[in-house]
Design a protein around this motif. Structure first.
Motif, PDB file in Angstrom:
ATOM      1  N   HIS A  34     -89.257   9.662  40.611  1.00 26.63           N
ATOM      2  CA  HIS A  34     -90.328   9.235  39.696  1.00 26.63           C
ATOM      3  C   HIS A  34     -89.784   8.961  38.291  1.00 26.63           C
ATOM      4  O   HIS A  34     -90.563   8.663  37.378  1.00 26.63           O
ATOM      5  N   GLY A  35     -88.482   9.075  38.136  1.00 20.89           N
ATOM      6  CA  GLY A  35     -87.883   8.806  36.834  1.00 20.89           C
ATOM      7  C   GLY A  35     -86.915   7.637  36.909  1.00 20.89           C
ATOM      8  O   GLY A  35     -86.670   7.064  37.979  1.00 20.89           O
ATOM      9  N   LEU A  36     -86.375   7.291  35.757  1.00 23.11           N
ATOM     10  CA  LEU A  36     -85.421   6.188  35.651  1.00 23.11           C
ATOM     11  C   LEU A  36     -84.057   6.731  35.269  1.00 23.11           C
ATOM     12  O   LEU A  36     -83.946   7.610  34.408  1.00 23.11           O
ATOM     13  N   SER A  37     -83.021   6.204  35.879  1.00 21.74           N
ATOM     14  CA  SER A  37     -81.660   6.594  35.528  1.00 21.74           C
ATOM     15  C   SER A  37     -81.264   5.930  34.219  1.00 21.74           C
ATOM     16  O   SER A  37     -81.403   4.713  34.062  1.00 21.74           O
ATOM     17  N   VAL A  38     -80.779   6.722  33.298  1.00 18.90           N
ATOM     18  CA  VAL A  38     -80.248   6.199  32.040  1.00 18.90           C
ATOM     19  C   VAL A  38     -78.941   6.927  31.732  1.00 18.90           C
ATOM     20  O   VAL A  38     -78.670   7.996  32.285  1.00 18.90           O
ATOM     21  N   PHE A  39     -78.136   6.316  30.872  1.00 13.28           N
ATOM     22  CA  PHE A  39     -76.855   6.903  30.509  1.00 13.28           C
ATOM     23  C   PHE A  39     -76.811   7.148  29.007  1.00 13.28           C
ATOM     24  O   PHE A  39     -77.456   6.442  28.237  1.00 13.28           O
ATOM     25  N   SER A  40     -76.025   8.126  28.615  1.00 14.86           N
ATOM     26  CA  SER A  40     -75.951   8.454  27.197  1.00 14.86           C
ATOM     27  C   SER A  40     -74.778   7.777  26.499  1.00 14.86           C
ATOM     28  O   SER A  40     -74.604   7.957  25.306  1.00 14.86           O
ATOM     29  N   THR A  41     -73.965   7.034  27.223  1.00 12.35           N
ATOM     30  CA  THR A  41     -72.854   6.337  26.572  1.00 12.35           C
ATOM     31  C   THR A  41     -72.797   4.874  27.026  1.00 12.35           C
ATOM     32  O   THR A  41     -73.161   4.542  28.163  1.00 12.35           O
ATOM     33  N   TYR A  42     -72.307   4.052  26.119  1.00 14.78           N
ATOM     34  CA  TYR A  42     -72.110   2.636  26.452  1.00 14.78           C
ATOM     35  C   TYR A  42     -71.105   2.496  27.594  1.00 14.78           C
ATOM     36  O   TYR A  42     -71.288   1.670  28.502  1.00 14.78           O
ATOM     37  N   ALA A  43     -70.054   3.286  27.555  1.00 17.19           N
ATOM     38  CA  ALA A  43     -69.001   3.173  28.567  1.00 17.19           C
ATOM     39  C   ALA A  43     -69.555   3.392  29.972  1.00 17.19           C
ATOM     40  O   ALA A  43     -69.159   2.705  30.921  1.00 17.19           O
TER      41      ALA A  43
END
Lengths: 107, 196
Positions: A34-43
């Motif tokens: 029910h959530g979205l995958s996100v990342f904390s770094t540009y790399a």
């Protein structure tokens, strides 16, 4: 996140549940779908883009705050920067994201 | 789907459900993982997805511990791990039913660029950073302190409400695949043991 177009469109920000995917998920998977995958770094985003070029050529970023939903670190062994974002109802997700200025894009 | 398969149809039943037994890369669910076909390990890569038809297209190739260890150590790229003696394209419904499958005689060369990993891409960004730091002209190899690697914080984790610890566990293991009574496809490349 990685998007096909700038500006982003709502279709880029659908959860697995909204896509009717992982309907038989259990345990943590029943929650993260029910959530979205996100990342904390540009790399990490740039790596994802090369691993899955079909996702799009643009890396977009947002500054999420408490008013936008709930966020949890959901790392795995080979994806330690992975987070899951559960947007609140009514949040226009795509409007929060803008193109990252340093990118060149692939594909 | 966004690409047309140039391959020979095979019986979908032979593949079973391709349930993940080990997740190698995950975002919004497992995207690269190990499954078992006819009790032998395969590497599965999600090449495409069609939400309207509720189907995703997978690339499935034989694998083994040596290949997986090299992939996890950064000694082998994603593309190299998929470049094996045989390759299948598999359309799997979101309810896990395999609805169509093909043998790809031309291997990865018959898969358009956006639907397979870019050459040289490793399993994780950490492995790539390690590879760069080991290159001969790397500042760290030359005796200089590496630069601070923080490029951008995309999420303000200081201001957003955190989920309790229970939500931060590793993903649960995939379910066990039921034995598949169907015989393998008849071609030599598929029936012979390709796991070396």
């Amino acid at each position: 996140m990685v998007c096909k177009t700038i500006p982003c469109v709502s279709a880029d920000f659908l959860t697995q549940a909204e896509r009717n995917r992982a309907i038989d998920a259990t345990s943590e998977g029943a929650c993260t779908r029910h959530g979205l995958s996100v990342f904390s770094t540009y790399a990490s985003c740039e790596h994802q883009q090369r691993a899955f070029s079909r996702l799009g050529r643009y890396i977009v970023r947002a500054r999420l705050s408490a008013e936008h939903g709930m966020l949890a670190e959901t790392p795995s062994t080979r994806n330690p920067r992975h987070h899951t974002w559960w947007p609140y109802l009514g949040v226009q997700r795509e409007a929060l994201f803008a193109a990252h200025e340093e990118q060149g894009g692939v594909g | 789907m966004n690409w047309n398969v140039d391959g020979e149809p095979i019986a979908p039943e032979w593949l079973g459900e391709l349930a993940p037994v080990e997740t190698l890369y995950e975002f919004d669910g497992p995207r690269i993982y190990v499954a078992r076909v006819q009790n032998r390990p395969v590497i599965v890569y999600e090449s495409d997805a069609d939400d309207e038809r509720a189907v995703r297209r997978l690339l499935v190739a034989p694998t083994n511990e040596k290949i997986l260890d090299a992939l996890k150590a950064g000694a082998r790229s994603l593309l190299e791990a998929l470049n094996q003696p045989w390759l299948h394209a598999v359309d799997q419904a979101f309810d896990h039913r395999v609805v169509a499958a093909w043998h790809l005689p031309k291997g990865l060369s018959s898969v358009p660029e956006p639907f397979k990993p870019v050459a040289g891409t490793l399993l994780s960004v950490e492995l790539e950073q390690e590879r760069r730091s080991n290159e001969p002209d790397s500042p760290s190899r030359a005796g200089f302190a590496p630069g601070v690697a923080v490029l951008q914080l995309y999420i303000n984790t200081e201001t957003i409400e955190k989920i309790p610890e229970a939500a931060n566990k590793a993903p649960s293991p995939g379910k066990t695949e039921a034995p598949n009574p169907w015989p393998p496809h008849g071609s030599d490349t598929e029936s012979s043991p390709p796991f070396h």
